[in-house]
Scaffold this motif. Structure first.
Motif, PDB file in Angstrom:
ATOM      1  N   ASP A   1       0.981  -1.173   0.198  1.00 14.72           N
ATOM      2  CA  ASP A   1      -0.138   0.058   0.035  1.00 14.72           C
ATOM      3  C   ASP A   1       0.770   1.324  -0.094  1.00 14.72           C
ATOM      4  O   ASP A   1       0.564   2.288  -0.871  1.00 14.72           O
ATOM      5  CB  ASP A   1      -0.997  -0.127   1.084  1.00 14.72           C
ATOM      6  N   ARG A   2       1.864   1.237   0.671  1.00 12.78           N
ATOM      7  CA  ARG A   2       2.669   2.477   0.994  1.00 12.78           C
ATOM      8  C   ARG A   2       3.511   2.685  -0.421  1.00 12.78           C
ATOM      9  O   ARG A   2       3.578   3.725  -0.775  1.00 12.78           O
ATOM     10  CB  ARG A   2       3.608   2.410   2.122  1.00 12.78           C
ATOM     11  N   LEU A   3       4.086   1.369  -0.916  1.00 12.97           N
ATOM     12  CA  LEU A   3       4.877   1.604  -2.263  1.00 12.97           C
ATOM     13  C   LEU A   3       4.011   2.129  -3.394  1.00 12.97           C
ATOM     14  O   LEU A   3       4.198   2.975  -4.236  1.00 12.97           O
ATOM     15  CB  LEU A   3       5.505   0.347  -2.578  1.00 12.97           C
ATOM     16  N   VAL A   4       2.735   1.596  -3.364  1.00  9.20           N
ATOM     17  CA  VAL A   4       1.735   1.846  -4.254  1.00  9.20           C
ATOM     18  C   VAL A   4       1.383   3.558  -4.043  1.00  9.20           C
ATOM     19  O   VAL A   4       1.236   4.328  -5.241  1.00  9.20           O
ATOM     20  CB  VAL A   4       0.330   1.253  -4.326  1.00  9.20           C
ATOM     21  N   ALA A   5       1.257   3.950  -2.942  1.00 16.01           N
ATOM     22  CA  ALA A   5       0.903   5.283  -2.738  1.00 16.01           C
ATOM     23  C   ALA A   5       2.062   6.541  -3.143  1.00 16.01           C
ATOM     24  O   ALA A   5       1.725   7.408  -3.384  1.00 16.01           O
ATOM     25  CB  ALA A   5       0.625   5.823  -1.053  1.00 16.01           C
ATOM     26  N   ARG A   6       3.378   6.085  -2.779  1.00 16.29           N
ATOM     27  CA  ARG A   6       4.433   6.639  -3.287  1.00 16.29           C
ATOM     28  C   ARG A   6       4.577   6.422  -4.901  1.00 16.29           C
ATOM     29  O   ARG A   6       5.619   7.320  -5.344  1.00 16.29           O
ATOM     30  CB  ARG A   6       5.612   6.140  -2.616  1.00 16.29           C
ATOM     31  N   GLY A   7       3.644   5.905  -5.508  1.00 14.81           N
ATOM     32  CA  GLY A   7       4.112   5.383  -7.041  1.00 14.81           C
ATOM     33  C   GLY A   7       5.077   4.666  -7.478  1.00 14.81           C
ATOM     34  O   GLY A   7       5.611   4.718  -8.560  1.00 14.81           O
ATOM     35  N   HIS A   8       5.784   4.034  -6.459  1.00 15.51           N
ATOM     36  CA  HIS A   8       6.943   3.043  -6.775  1.00 15.51           C
ATOM     37  C   HIS A   8       6.429   1.492  -7.090  1.00 15.51           C
ATOM     38  O   HIS A   8       7.302   0.781  -7.350  1.00 15.51           O
ATOM     39  CB  HIS A   8       7.862   2.975  -5.571  1.00 15.51           C
ATOM     40  N   ALA A   9       5.358   1.098  -6.931  1.00 18.77           N
ATOM     41  CA  ALA A   9       4.696  -0.103  -7.261  1.00 18.77           C
ATOM     42  C   ALA A   9       3.337   0.109  -7.686  1.00 18.77           C
ATOM     43  O   ALA A   9       2.658   1.035  -7.294  1.00 18.77           O
ATOM     44  CB  ALA A   9       5.071  -0.984  -6.085  1.00 18.77           C
ATOM     45  N   GLN A  10       2.703  -0.804  -8.090  1.00 20.39           N
ATOM     46  CA  GLN A  10       1.230  -1.117  -8.528  1.00 20.39           C
ATOM     47  C   GLN A  10       0.996  -2.331  -8.506  1.00 20.39           C
ATOM     48  O   GLN A  10       1.490  -3.403  -8.879  1.00 20.39           O
ATOM     49  CB  GLN A  10       1.100  -0.479 -10.047  1.00 20.39           C
ATOM     50  N   ARG A  11      -0.432  -2.382  -8.296  1.00 20.14           N
ATOM     51  CA  ARG A  11      -1.081  -3.767  -8.265  1.00 20.14           C
ATOM     52  C   ARG A  11      -1.597  -4.098  -9.709  1.00 20.14           C
ATOM     53  O   ARG A  11      -2.156  -3.052 -10.131  1.00 20.14           O
ATOM     54  CB  ARG A  11      -2.155  -4.103  -7.188  1.00 20.14           C
ATOM     55  N   GLN A  12      -1.429  -5.409 -10.024  1.00 19.07           N
ATOM     56  CA  GLN A  12      -2.248  -5.560 -11.430  1.00 19.07           C
ATOM     57  C   GLN A  12      -2.790  -6.987 -11.501  1.00 19.07           C
ATOM     58  O   GLN A  12      -2.202  -7.675 -10.753  1.00 19.07           O
ATOM     59  CB  GLN A  12      -1.410  -5.063 -12.684  1.00 19.07           C
ATOM     60  N   PRO A  13      -3.498  -7.386 -12.336  1.00 20.12           N
ATOM     61  CA  PRO A  13      -4.342  -8.675 -12.502  1.00 20.12           C
ATOM     62  C   PRO A  13      -3.105  -9.359 -12.826  1.00 20.12           C
ATOM     63  O   PRO A  13      -2.120  -9.157 -13.460  1.00 20.12           O
ATOM     64  CB  PRO A  13      -5.367  -8.733 -13.731  1.00 20.12           C
ATOM     65  N   HIS A  14      -3.246 -10.549 -12.200  1.00 21.12           N
ATOM     66  CA  HIS A  14      -1.942 -11.799 -12.745  1.00 21.12           C
ATOM     67  C   HIS A  14      -2.205 -12.243 -14.112  1.00 21.12           C
ATOM     68  O   HIS A  14      -3.350 -12.056 -14.553  1.00 21.12           O
ATOM     69  CB  HIS A  14      -2.398 -12.999 -11.868  1.00 21.12           C
ATOM     70  N   PRO A  15      -1.206 -12.475 -14.784  1.00 18.87           N
ATOM     71  CA  PRO A  15      -1.226 -12.714 -16.208  1.00 18.87           C
ATOM     72  C   PRO A  15      -2.071 -14.042 -16.561  1.00 18.87           C
ATOM     73  O   PRO A  15      -2.719 -14.056 -17.695  1.00 18.87           O
ATOM     74  CB  PRO A  15       0.228 -12.493 -16.800  1.00 18.87           C
ATOM     75  N   VAL A  16      -2.074 -14.740 -15.637  1.00 18.26           N
ATOM     76  CA  VAL A  16      -2.623 -16.302 -16.162  1.00 18.26           C
ATOM     77  C   VAL A  16      -3.795 -16.474 -15.083  1.00 18.26           C
ATOM     78  O   VAL A  16      -4.757 -17.145 -15.693  1.00 18.26           O
ATOM     79  CB  VAL A  16      -1.371 -17.094 -15.520  1.00 18.26           C
ATOM     80  N   ASP A  17      -3.738 -16.045 -13.843  1.00 15.96           N
ATOM     81  CA  ASP A  17      -5.006 -16.278 -12.933  1.00 15.96           C
ATOM     82  C   ASP A  17      -5.476 -15.026 -12.619  1.00 15.96           C
ATOM     83  O   ASP A  17      -5.112 -14.292 -11.911  1.00 15.96           O
ATOM     84  CB  ASP A  17      -4.358 -17.165 -11.666  1.00 15.96           C
ATOM     85  N   GLY A  18      -6.580 -14.765 -13.148  1.00 19.50           N
ATOM     86  CA  GLY A  18      -7.334 -13.261 -12.974  1.00 19.50           C
ATOM     87  C   GLY A  18      -7.920 -13.103 -11.683  1.00 19.50           C
ATOM     88  O   GLY A  18      -8.152 -12.067 -11.207  1.00 19.50           O
ATOM     89  N   ARG A  19      -8.131 -14.103 -10.818  1.00 18.26           N
ATOM     90  CA  ARG A  19      -8.284 -14.031  -9.542  1.00 18.26           C
ATOM     91  C   ARG A  19      -7.306 -13.316  -8.686  1.00 18.26           C
ATOM     92  O   ARG A  19      -7.547 -12.974  -7.430  1.00 18.26           O
ATOM     93  CB  ARG A  19      -8.548 -15.431  -8.930  1.00 18.26           C
ATOM     94  N   ARG A  20      -6.063 -13.657  -8.981  1.00 14.70           N
ATOM     95  CA  ARG A  20      -4.896 -12.984  -8.173  1.00 14.70           C
ATOM     96  C   ARG A  20      -4.535 -11.830  -8.793  1.00 14.70           C
ATOM     97  O   ARG A  20      -4.789 -11.391  -9.741  1.00 14.70           O
ATOM     98  CB  ARG A  20      -3.977 -14.198  -8.263  1.00 14.70           C
ATOM     99  N   THR A  21      -3.844 -11.173  -7.761  1.00 16.39           N
ATOM    100  CA  THR A  21      -3.109  -9.942  -8.337  1.00 16.39           C
ATOM    101  C   THR A  21      -1.641 -10.160  -8.094  1.00 16.39           C
ATOM    102  O   THR A  21      -1.197 -10.856  -7.302  1.00 16.39           O
ATOM    103  CB  THR A  21      -3.370  -8.522  -7.513  1.00 16.39           C
ATOM    104  N   GLU A  22      -0.798  -9.201  -8.803  1.00 13.91           N
ATOM    105  CA  GLU A  22       0.598  -9.243  -8.799  1.00 13.91           C
ATOM    106  C   GLU A  22       1.101  -7.748  -8.350  1.00 13.91           C
ATOM    107  O   GLU A  22       0.459  -6.845  -8.821  1.00 13.91           O
ATOM    108  CB  GLU A  22       1.364  -9.894  -9.836  1.00 13.91           C
ATOM    109  N   VAL A  23       2.255  -7.534  -7.792  1.00 15.77           N
ATOM    110  CA  VAL A  23       2.610  -6.510  -7.614  1.00 15.77           C
ATOM    111  C   VAL A  23       3.983  -6.275  -8.504  1.00 15.77           C
ATOM    112  O   VAL A  23       4.887  -6.974  -8.628  1.00 15.77           O
ATOM    113  CB  VAL A  23       3.064  -6.346  -6.133  1.00 15.77           C
ATOM    114  N   VAL A  24       3.941  -4.952  -9.163  1.00 13.97           N
ATOM    115  CA  VAL A  24       4.971  -4.628 -10.342  1.00 13.97           C
ATOM    116  C   VAL A  24       5.582  -3.710  -9.666  1.00 13.97           C
ATOM    117  O   VAL A  24       4.977  -2.292  -9.599  1.00 13.97           O
ATOM    118  CB  VAL A  24       4.239  -4.461 -11.466  1.00 13.97           C
ATOM    119  N   ILE A  25       6.886  -3.411  -9.906  1.00 14.71           N
ATOM    120  CA  ILE A  25       7.457  -2.143  -9.806  1.00 14.71           C
ATOM    121  C   ILE A  25       7.280  -1.292 -11.007  1.00 14.71           C
ATOM    122  O   ILE A  25       7.305  -1.605 -12.009  1.00 14.71           O
ATOM    123  CB  ILE A  25       9.151  -2.411  -9.557  1.00 14.71           C
TER     124      ILE A  25
END
Length: 147
Positions: free
Chosen positions: A74-98
């Motif tokens: 949450d803190r990294l996303v708020a600072r713009g250093h990371a984002q959550r996005q849907p998992h490329p294979v399993d749409g029920r999951r999310t992954e964190v990307v720098i």
């Protein structure tokens, strides 16, 4: 140490190794503080710079609970250093990307160290590099016995 471990003989290499270990323990806190990050946030950015991962996987990497990892993300996303996005294979999951911002932060903070390490390494001959590699591999094996 010598009394407790008869094989232990003080040497310049063991003294230098102890200094490396001491600095390595202090380094994340100092670098994170300079960047206005927590140590967990810094470790997360380093891990995410290698590959995206899910929040639970990041929690395991950090050796923290999923809730603690979620707060870091949450803190990294708020600072713009990371984002959550849907998992490329399993749409029920999310992954964190720098993000580019997160990557610049990590590189900006760690670049001087990596440049210095590369310079030291580049000064070694192949024979010297083999000796250092053998020594460091042995050091890692000895340390991993405690894990």
């Amino acid at each position: 140490m010598a009394a407790a471990v008869p094989e232990w003989r003080p040497s310049s290499t063991l003294a230098a190794l102890q200094q490396v270990i001491d600095v390595a323990q202090e380094l994340p806190e100092r670098v994170a503080h300079r960047a206005g990050l927590s140590v967990s946030e810094l470790h997360s950015l380093r891990a995410l710079s290698e590959r995206a991962m899910g929040p639970v996987e990041l929690a395991r990497h950090l050796h923290v609970t999923s809730a603690a990892s979620s707060g870091v993300v949450d803190r990294l996303v708020a600072r713009g250093h990371a984002q959550r996005q849907p998992h490329p294979v399993d749409g029920r999951r999310t992954e964190v990307v720098i993000t580019d911002s997160g990557r610049r932060e990590v590189i900006g903070q760690l670049r001087p160290m990596f440049e210095g390490l590369a310079a030291v390494d580049n000064e070694l001959s192949e024979g010297e590099r083999e000796v250092v590699q053998r020594y460091l591999t042995g050091v890692l094996a000895a340390m991993r016995r405690l894990l």
